[in-house]
Design a protein around this motif. Structure first.
Motif, PDB file in Angstrom:
ATOM      1  N   TYR A   1       0.837  -1.204   0.000  1.00  0.00           N
ATOM      2  CA  TYR A   1       0.000   0.000   0.000  1.00  0.00           C
ATOM      3  C   TYR A   1       0.869   1.249   0.000  1.00  0.00           C
ATOM      4  N   ASN A   2       0.523   2.207  -0.875  1.00  0.00           N
ATOM      5  CA  ASN A   2       1.259   3.465  -0.999  1.00  0.00           C
ATOM      6  C   ASN A   2       0.259   4.613  -1.024  1.00  0.00           C
ATOM      7  N   SER A   3       0.224   5.406   0.046  1.00  0.00           N
ATOM      8  CA  SER A   3      -0.763   6.484   0.143  1.00  0.00           C
ATOM      9  C   SER A   3      -0.468   7.629  -0.831  1.00  0.00           C
ATOM     10  N   ALA A   4       0.730   7.629  -1.417  1.00  0.00           N
ATOM     11  CA  ALA A   4       1.110   8.731  -2.303  1.00  0.00           C
ATOM     12  C   ALA A   4       0.562   8.575  -3.723  1.00  0.00           C
ATOM     13  N   ILE A   5       0.070   7.377  -4.060  1.00  0.00           N
ATOM     14  CA  ILE A   5      -0.439   7.174  -5.419  1.00  0.00           C
ATOM     15  C   ILE A   5      -1.956   7.111  -5.413  1.00  0.00           C
ATOM     16  N   GLU A   6      -2.563   7.504  -6.519  1.00  0.00           N
ATOM     17  CA  GLU A   6      -4.015   7.589  -6.615  1.00  0.00           C
ATOM     18  C   GLU A   6      -4.662   6.212  -6.645  1.00  0.00           C
ATOM     19  N   LYS A   7      -4.079   5.286  -7.434  1.00  0.00           N
ATOM     20  CA  LYS A   7      -4.651   3.936  -7.569  1.00  0.00           C
ATOM     21  C   LYS A   7      -3.596   2.903  -7.216  1.00  0.00           C
ATOM     22  N   GLN A   8      -3.963   1.980  -6.338  1.00  0.00           N
ATOM     23  CA  GLN A   8      -3.029   0.937  -5.906  1.00  0.00           C
ATOM     24  C   GLN A   8      -2.849  -0.099  -7.025  1.00  0.00           C
ATOM     25  N   THR A   9      -1.737  -0.812  -6.997  1.00  0.00           N
ATOM     26  CA  THR A   9      -1.468  -1.842  -8.005  1.00  0.00           C
ATOM     27  C   THR A   9      -2.417  -3.028  -7.813  1.00  0.00           C
ATOM     28  N   ASP A  10      -2.535  -3.844  -8.869  1.00  0.00           N
ATOM     29  CA  ASP A  10      -3.405  -5.024  -8.787  1.00  0.00           C
ATOM     30  C   ASP A  10      -2.938  -5.977  -7.687  1.00  0.00           C
ATOM     31  N   ALA A  11      -1.630  -6.130  -7.549  1.00  0.00           N
ATOM     32  CA  ALA A  11      -1.101  -7.020  -6.506  1.00  0.00           C
ATOM     33  C   ALA A  11      -1.473  -6.512  -5.114  1.00  0.00           C
ATOM     34  N   THR A  12      -1.407  -5.186  -4.932  1.00  0.00           N
ATOM     35  CA  THR A  12      -1.777  -4.599  -3.644  1.00  0.00           C
ATOM     36  C   THR A  12      -3.260  -4.787  -3.368  1.00  0.00           C
ATOM     37  N   LEU A  13      -4.082  -4.572  -4.367  1.00  0.00           N
ATOM     38  CA  LEU A  13      -5.529  -4.740  -4.204  1.00  0.00           C
ATOM     39  C   LEU A  13      -5.882  -6.182  -3.854  1.00  0.00           C
ATOM     40  N   HIS A  14      -5.219  -7.125  -4.521  1.00  0.00           N
ATOM     41  CA  HIS A  14      -5.465  -8.539  -4.201  1.00  0.00           C
ATOM     42  C   HIS A  14      -5.017  -8.853  -2.774  1.00  0.00           C
ATOM     43  N   GLY A  15      -3.908  -8.247  -2.362  1.00  0.00           N
ATOM     44  CA  GLY A  15      -3.433  -8.452  -0.999  1.00  0.00           C
ATOM     45  C   GLY A  15      -4.407  -7.902   0.030  1.00  0.00           C
ATOM     46  N   ILE A  16      -4.949  -6.723  -0.237  1.00  0.00           N
ATOM     47  CA  ILE A  16      -5.944  -6.131   0.673  1.00  0.00           C
ATOM     48  C   ILE A  16      -7.180  -7.018   0.742  1.00  0.00           C
ATOM     49  N   PHE A  17      -7.611  -7.533  -0.423  1.00  0.00           N
ATOM     50  CA  PHE A  17      -8.783  -8.414  -0.448  1.00  0.00           C
ATOM     51  C   PHE A  17      -8.542  -9.684   0.367  1.00  0.00           C
ATOM     52  N   SER A  18      -7.349 -10.249   0.255  1.00  0.00           N
ATOM     53  CA  SER A  18      -7.020 -11.455   1.029  1.00  0.00           C
ATOM     54  C   SER A  18      -7.004 -11.165   2.530  1.00  0.00           C
ATOM     55  N   LEU A  19      -6.476 -10.006   2.912  1.00  0.00           N
ATOM     56  CA  LEU A  19      -6.458  -9.629   4.332  1.00  0.00           C
ATOM     57  C   LEU A  19      -7.871  -9.488   4.883  1.00  0.00           C
ATOM     58  N   GLY A  20      -8.799  -9.046   4.039  1.00  0.00           N
ATOM     59  CA  GLY A  20     -10.172  -8.821   4.501  1.00  0.00           C
ATOM     60  C   GLY A  20     -11.066 -10.035   4.415  1.00  0.00           C
ATOM     61  N   THR A  21     -10.601 -11.135   3.777  1.00  0.00           N
ATOM     62  CA  THR A  21     -11.461 -12.311   3.596  1.00  0.00           C
ATOM     63  C   THR A  21     -10.793 -13.613   4.053  1.00  0.00           C
ATOM     64  N   LEU A  22      -9.663 -13.952   3.449  1.00  0.00           N
ATOM     65  CA  LEU A  22      -9.001 -15.220   3.769  1.00  0.00           C
ATOM     66  C   LEU A  22      -8.483 -15.244   5.207  1.00  0.00           C
ATOM     67  N   VAL A  23      -7.882 -14.157   5.644  1.00  0.00           N
ATOM     68  CA  VAL A  23      -7.336 -14.126   7.007  1.00  0.00           C
ATOM     69  C   VAL A  23      -8.430 -14.315   8.061  1.00  0.00           C
ATOM     70  N   PRO A  24      -9.567 -13.581   7.999  1.00  0.00           N
ATOM     71  CA  PRO A  24     -10.638 -13.870   8.962  1.00  0.00           C
ATOM     72  C   PRO A  24     -11.151 -15.299   8.884  1.00  0.00           C
ATOM     73  N   ALA A  25     -11.254 -15.848   7.674  1.00  0.00           N
ATOM     74  CA  ALA A  25     -11.731 -17.226   7.527  1.00  0.00           C
ATOM     75  C   ALA A  25     -10.828 -18.202   8.265  1.00  0.00           C
ATOM     76  N   LEU A  26      -9.522 -18.028   8.126  1.00  0.00           N
ATOM     77  CA  LEU A  26      -8.570 -18.924   8.796  1.00  0.00           C
ATOM     78  C   LEU A  26      -8.589 -18.745  10.314  1.00  0.00           C
ATOM     79  N   ILE A  27      -8.694 -17.506  10.764  1.00  0.00           N
ATOM     80  CA  ILE A  27      -8.714 -17.258  12.215  1.00  0.00           C
ATOM     81  C   ILE A  27      -9.984 -17.815  12.842  1.00  0.00           C
ATOM     82  N   TYR A  28     -11.129 -17.600  12.214  1.00  0.00           N
ATOM     83  CA  TYR A  28     -12.387 -18.142  12.747  1.00  0.00           C
ATOM     84  C   TYR A  28     -12.338 -19.671  12.783  1.00  0.00           C
ATOM     85  N   LEU A  29     -11.710 -20.278  11.780  1.00  0.00           N
ATOM     86  CA  LEU A  29     -11.564 -21.730  11.774  1.00  0.00           C
ATOM     87  C   LEU A  29     -10.671 -22.183  12.939  1.00  0.00           C
ATOM     88  N   ALA A  30      -9.615 -21.434  13.214  1.00  0.00           N
ATOM     89  CA  ALA A  30      -8.727 -21.775  14.330  1.00  0.00           C
ATOM     90  C   ALA A  30      -9.469 -21.702  15.668  1.00  0.00           C
TER      91      ALA A  30
END
Length: 469
Positions: free
Chosen positions: A410-439
């Motif tokens: 993530y880079n606050s200095a740019i207007e639009k984040q890269t596709d890799a960054t966006l996918h990473g943010i999406f994973s943090l908001g979905t896959l990570v909670p799924a794994l923690i709730y399963l644990a």
């Protein structure tokens, strides 16, 4: 086992004031206390990180370090402040209520100062300002939250009434979450970007409301139980800790609560970036906040009859499985829409709600199990340990949140984040909670031993032991 003198003193009832019976004023007053607490707690957990990265231009990793340091400091501040209050004599109006009134104004002022943005100042100034104001706010938060949390045990001695207080406290937190989650994004974002002026205005508005809530808590609640001034046999801390280490339910619920808190705070921080950058729709943050709070509210009337029939462990674990599956489904969707995310995360929060509702009941069972193992009734020690674990969880969550956002690029200095960054943010908001709730589900099912049958047997065994003394 504890000595007879110690056991007799543990079982001694404390004097109770009878001038005004426990009723709706106490319940509503206690609700207002957590409502006031969470107006700023949820405001900071939801928007402070993005305020620091986008307004103060502090790197996400540095924000993570700040959150980590502050929460670890707060864990010890809680213990120190609790010990300080325990050594003070009760006043004619109570032992805990006066501190809520005295410290609420400094707490709110420090909270507002966190969101002050002074034009023309250097990056170094903003970094120092963030560290000082955030750590001061966290310390002052302890001075209000510790007496507030402790007050429940002296408002009433009836177990059913104490459960009612816990429920009203939960509703207070949920109402604060509803207000911040729905109204907050409408105020603080302009054209999908956080506004420094609007953020400061929101802090002032919610600060004034918080002060009113604290005053209402002070006025409406009443401390009835007066602790007797008696000399007790000292119990060595080493003996207590040995017993706690052997307390498998305690270790299990501490582990589950810690990682669950990490997930909750991580999600609060990441969701802002998820909707701002991945979905490009900060307005939907209000909707997701409303849906998730409403889903949790739906679980409240169902929890009591389901727990009575199946048990706390059984209902909580099933709820965590539902939450985990919901977020796994979102992650596996090829290109989920905002609507799909809101609906599925709402289902996840419905499952998560059962765990939230019975958490304090788990802690009560753990205290009973400690008494069963050691013969010592040490409510404050166990609660203090649980509170410290929560603060450590918050510290880890704050640190991980900043590091995780930085790690995905993530880079606050740019207007639009890269596709890799966006996918990473999406994973943090979905896959990570799924794994923690399963644990958490796995911990409850395979490691937490107090199912419905064993919990009922534990209560019967303790009752028989007390009656025999």
């Amino acid at each position: 086992m504890a000595s007879p003198a110690l056991n007799n003193e543990m079982m001694q009832h404390t004097p109770v004031s009878k001038d005004r019976p426990f009723g709706w004023r106490d319940k509503f007053g206690y609700l207002l206390g957590d409502l006031g607490n969470d107006f700023f707690f949820i405001l900071t957990s939801s928007f402070l990180m993005v305020f620091y990265t986008d307004i103060f231009h502090i790197s996400a990793a540095t924000v993570g370090i700040l959150f980590l340091i502050a929460r670890l400091w707060d864990a010890f501040a809680d213990m120190a402040w609790g010990r300080f209050i325990d050594t003070r004599k009760a006043t004619p109006i109570g032992k805990f209520r006066p501190w809520i009134l005295r410290m609420s104004l400094p707490l709110v002022v420090s909270g507002v100062l966190m969101f002050v943005s002074i034009p023309g100042m250097s990056d170094g100034f903003y970094l120092a300002w963030a560290f000082v104001t955030y750590i001061v706010w966290g310390t002052l938060y302890s001075t209000v939250n510790i007496p507030y949390g402790s007050m429940a045990s002296v408002i009433t001695e009836d177990p059913v009434e104490r459960t009612t207080l816990s429920t009203w406290r939960t509703m207070g937190a949920m109402l604060a979450g509803l207000v911040i989650g729905v109204i907050g994004p409408m105020i603080v974002f302009v054209d999908n970007k956080i506004s420094a002026d609007r953020m400061f205005m929101a802090a002032i508005v919610f600060g004034v409301i918080a002060i009113c809530c604290y005053i209402g808590c002070y006025k409406l609640s009443k401390e009835r139980i007066i602790a007797p001034e008696v000399t007790t046999e000292k119990v060595k801390l080493s003996r207590t800790m040995k017993s706690l280490v052997k307390n498998k339910p305690l270790i299990s619920i501490l582990s589950a609560s810690l990682i669950l808190l990490v997930c909750t705070m991580l999600s609060s921080a990441v969701n802002t970036y998820l909707f701002k950058d991945y979905f490009g729709n900060t307005g939907a943050l209000s909707i997701v906040g409303l849906v998730q709070i409403a889903a949790t509210f739906l679980a409240i009337p169902l929890a009591k009859p389901l727990v009575a029939r199946f048990g706390k462990k059984e209902i909580a674990s099933m709820g965590m499985l539902i939450a985990s599956l919901s977020y796994f489904i979102i992650f596996l969707m090829p290109a989920p829409s905002v609507t799909q995310f809101i609906l599925m995360s709402g289902l996840g929060m419905f499952g998560m709600g059962f765990m939230s509702i019975v958490t304090w009941a788990f802690v009560t069972d753990v205290i009973d199990y400690h008494e069963f193992l050691s013969g010592m009734r040490e409510d404050a020690t166990v609660y203090a340990l649980y509170s410290m674990a929560r603060k450590i969880g918050q510290a880890i969550a704050g640190g991980i949140g900043g590091f995780a956002i930085a790690a995905v690029g993530y880079n606050s200095a740019i207007e639009k984040q890269t596709d890799a960054t966006l996918h990473g943010i999406f994973s943090l908001g979905t896959l990570v909670p799924a794994l923690i709730y399963l644990a958490v589900f796995l911990i409850l099912v395979f490691f937490y031993p107090l199912n419905k049958q064993r919990t009922n047997q534990l209560a019967a065994d303790l009752s028989a032991r007390r009656n025999a003394q």
